[in-house]
Design an enzyme around this catalytic site. Structure first.
Site, mmCIF file in Angstrom:
data_model
loop_
_atom_site.group_PDB
_atom_site.id
_atom_site.type_symbol
_atom_site.label_atom_id
_atom_site.label_comp_id
_atom_site.label_asym_id
_atom_site.label_seq_id
_atom_site.Cartn_x
_atom_site.Cartn_y
_atom_site.Cartn_z
ATOM 1 N N CYS A 42 -9.313 2.599 -40.286
ATOM 2 C CA CYS A 42 -10.639 2.918 -40.828
ATOM 3 C C CYS A 42 -11.097 4.291 -40.330
ATOM 4 O O CYS A 42 -11.440 4.433 -39.153
ATOM 5 C CB CYS A 42 -11.611 1.823 -40.383
ATOM 6 N N CYS A 52 -14.499 4.359 -38.655
ATOM 7 C CA CYS A 52 -14.484 3.782 -37.306
ATOM 8 C C CYS A 52 -14.021 4.830 -36.301
ATOM 9 O O CYS A 52 -14.586 4.952 -35.209
ATOM 10 C CB CYS A 52 -13.554 2.571 -37.254
#
Length: 125
Positions: free
Chosen positions: A43, A46
């Protein structure tokens, strides 16, 4: 650094156990995509949020709990029936929530240090 307890978990069941093992505590939970053997998450949001989050952690309240939860592989996360989406009503990663309240920061909000600090320092609803 505050005397906050840090807990690393992987998956929904480990998350529930970490919460259940800490009754009555203020719990902040951070949900992100799994990391590979090199520590890189699938991600990108993230990966962008993590250093900002670490920089704001000095604002965590005394005796609170910070649970860092990896939600699984991308394919599991994308499944609309995964437990993070059905049970915790998460809509994206990264997500930071104050467990047991309506307070949460999702995706781009997690890269804003002022919002993170506000989340950590605001009194209960």
């Amino acid at each position: 650094m505050t005397q906050c307890e840090f807990v690393n978990v992987h998956g929904y069941n480990q998350f529930l156990k970490a919460v259940a093992d800490r009754p009555g505590r203020i719990i902040f939970a951070y949900f992100c995509g799994d990391k590979d053997e090199h520590g890189k998450s699938w991600c990108p949001d993230c990966a962008r949020a993590e250093p900002v989050l670490k920089g704001a952690m000095d604002a965590l309240p005394q005796d609170s709990v910070f649970i860092y939860c990896q939600v699984g592989e991308r394919s599991y996360w994308k499944d609309p029936s995964n437990e993070f989406k059905t049970e915790l009503k998460l809509t994206g990663v990264p997500t930071l929530l104050r467990y047991g309240t309506t307070k949460k920061l999702v995706e781009d909000q997690c890269v804003k240090e002022d919002l993170l600090r506000m989340m950590f320092t605001e009194a209960d609803d």
